[in-house]
Write a protein that holds these residues in place. Structure first.
Motif, mmCIF file in Angstrom:
data_model
loop_
_atom_site.group_PDB
_atom_site.id
_atom_site.type_symbol
_atom_site.label_atom_id
_atom_site.label_comp_id
_atom_site.label_asym_id
_atom_site.label_seq_id
_atom_site.Cartn_x
_atom_site.Cartn_y
_atom_site.Cartn_z
ATOM 1 N N LEU B 43 0.840 -1.200 0.000
ATOM 2 C CA LEU B 43 0.000 0.000 0.000
ATOM 3 C C LEU B 43 0.871 1.244 0.000
ATOM 4 O O LEU B 43 1.789 1.357 0.818
ATOM 5 N N THR B 44 0.576 2.171 -0.884
ATOM 6 C CA THR B 44 1.350 3.408 -0.915
ATOM 7 C C THR B 44 0.493 4.564 -1.398
ATOM 8 O O THR B 44 -0.461 4.358 -2.159
ATOM 9 N N VAL B 45 0.797 5.762 -0.931
ATOM 10 C CA VAL B 45 0.083 6.954 -1.399
ATOM 11 C C VAL B 45 1.105 8.045 -1.712
ATOM 12 O O VAL B 45 2.106 8.188 -1.005
ATOM 13 N N THR B 135 -3.579 6.595 -4.216
ATOM 14 C CA THR B 135 -3.245 5.438 -3.388
ATOM 15 C C THR B 135 -3.224 4.215 -4.289
ATOM 16 O O THR B 135 -4.167 3.994 -5.056
#
Lengths: 329, 329
Positions: B43-45, B135
């Motif tokens: 998960l990354t934003v 995201t």
């Protein structure tokens, strides 16, 4: 604002978590999360922009943080899900007090913690305006997810709590009027209906669900459109705080309009099968939940009808909050 | 900007997808996604703010959209993952041309499609500045995920491609100088190393990985800190475009500084076990990948050493891009 790295360090501490599903939290290129193998994932993102969604003079930093996440949890609740993890992207003007940002994040963390969630990632960037953009991952079993599209003619329409107070508070704040304390509380500390959403998600009698963020008529019309049906709502059945009408009159606000068009209620609106309605009410009482029937689903050709207290067609303007046109017909 | 609802409709069309893992895309309270039962989620934003991360006069709307997503894909690649779905939160000033926003989103969609991703949700809000907050959810098998923390003394440090061109382009743009076309291309159309990341994630010889977004020394120092080691880098080994040094001289830019501190390369930096390095190189050649060894991991007490072309300690300033202090020591 001193340094991105120092601020990240402070936020990392605020967002600390201890969840065995999180294999890696803030501090690498990505967070690593182990999703539940039997469940579907619910994904939603909401922004919370200073001077668009909140003002510092009205809302304390910590309340603003709670509210920024609450908006997302309300979306997860509306599908019948349990919130699990979140990622927080912040834009921060250069002259912002770091302590304010930390208080905001403590608000996010406190509401997250209440529901057993973890903040697993984020991003900060300079910008002209403070804003947060929170993405939440929730989970639910496939057959317990509720959509907007399941309402059928004859279904009973319910809401999960009294409406209108946040709009009344906003109106008073914008017009420098005295804000009734219970209205200010509803405005600044919305409580997303996560428990209610999980209860309703598990009931086969519930055919559709949505959260009330843009006003009753606006959000109901999304359900009607997705389900290809119409609805008849009775104004007198919409639950309100006991002083709501008097407070509206005092503020010079049309209470019917506030109730039908005002946003930010963060309650749930859902439909229940006519044939399953008795069973639904029994289960509702057994689990000490309180929901209010406000109308019924009718044929699409009838559109969206609102009946006033005398049972006549209410002719007030229909519309809902639109970020670019304040009232959108 | 006419109406939020109309714009959402247009964006919904742009972001259409046909992925059987997406049980519900844009248009309900949440998207519903079926995660892979055997894989971990990454998960990354990342945010992409106008006049902070890009300027319209330098970067076409569609390129800006590609770049906004590329930054995220680079993070997923750096963990050895495959990007799957994304949510896009946009802030849009009132006077923004809707077509510009749609072009931006077409850029996001085109890069997403290239890697088999789906844009499953989003949000739009009014604000003073245009920004996107994307995201991304990726996936990887547990034992194929690479972290920053795995580097060990003796490991060889590699990068996945030539560095410095985006920084050279930015410098020329900021100083109204002629921008070498290959530098402008590298600046405006970064190609995240997703394929390379998947290849490297699958190799047990690779001990740590990070993407180069904030400059070689800045990002390397994150790996060193997480792994509790030091590093020795040789300036002459860092791969560059054949005209890079001459173009820097022409622009009046210190090419060593540009190479060590310049950001936005979106290449991968990773470490390979000394004992497994021969095998790694064989596999690299067999799969037609090209990676460049630029130094070795040393004891933490030695810190971060850069050797110049003569093998002497390079004494240039160490630091990396910080959104709040342009150079952060």
């Amino acid at each position: 604002m001193h340094s991105e790295f120092l601020l990240i360090k402070r936020l990392q501490k605020i967002f600390s978590n201890a969840d065995s599903s999180i294999l890696c939290g803030i501090g690498d290129d990505c967070a690593v999360y182990k999703p539940h193998p039997d469940k579907q994932e619910l994904l939603t993102v909401d922004s919370f922009v200073e001077d668009v969604h909140f003002k510092r003079k009205w809302t304390h930093a910590r309340q603003a943080g709670v509210k920024a996440l609450a908006v997302n949890l309300s979306d997860i609740a509306a599908m019948g899900g349990k919130p699990r993890v979140a990622l927080v992207s912040l834009t921060i003007p250069q002259d912002t007090d770091e302590n304010w940002v930390c208080q905001f994040c403590r608000g996010v963390q406190s509401l997250g913690k209440k529901w057993g969630m973890s903040i697993v990632g984020g991003n900060i960037s300079r910008a002209a305006q403070f804003s947060s953009h929170i993405t939440v991952l929730g989970e639910a079993l496939k057959n317990k997810i509720k959509y907007r599209k399941g309402a059928r003619v004859g279904d009973v329409i319910y809401v999960s709590g009294p409406l209108g107070l946040p709009h009344l508070a906003l109106y008073c704040l914008e017009n420098n009027l005295r804000v009734p304390p219970h209205a200010l509380l509803a405005f600044n500390s919305p409580a997303p209906c996560v428990k209610e959403g999980l209860f309703l998600g598990a009931l086969p009698q519930v055919t559709s669900m949505i959260d009330l963020s843009d006003g009753l008529l606006g959000d109901l019309s999304h359900v009607l459109k997705a389900s290809k049906v119409g609805a008849q709502i009775e104004l007198s059945k919409i639950p309100v705080h006991k002083d709501f009408q008097a407070d509206c009159v005092k503020a010079g606000l049309d209470w019917r309009q506030a109730l039908l068009l005002g946003g930010e209620d963060y309650k749930l609106l859902f439909t229940v099968k006519a044939l399953g309605n008795d069973l639904f009410q029994k289960k509702m009482n057994r689990h000490s939940h309180a929901f209010w029937p406000v109308g019924v689903v009718v044929n699409a050709s009838k559109g969206l009808i609102v009946l006033d207290e005398e049972g006549n067609n209410y002719q007030g303007v229909h519309g809902s909050f639109d970020h670019f046109n304040t009232v959108h017909s």
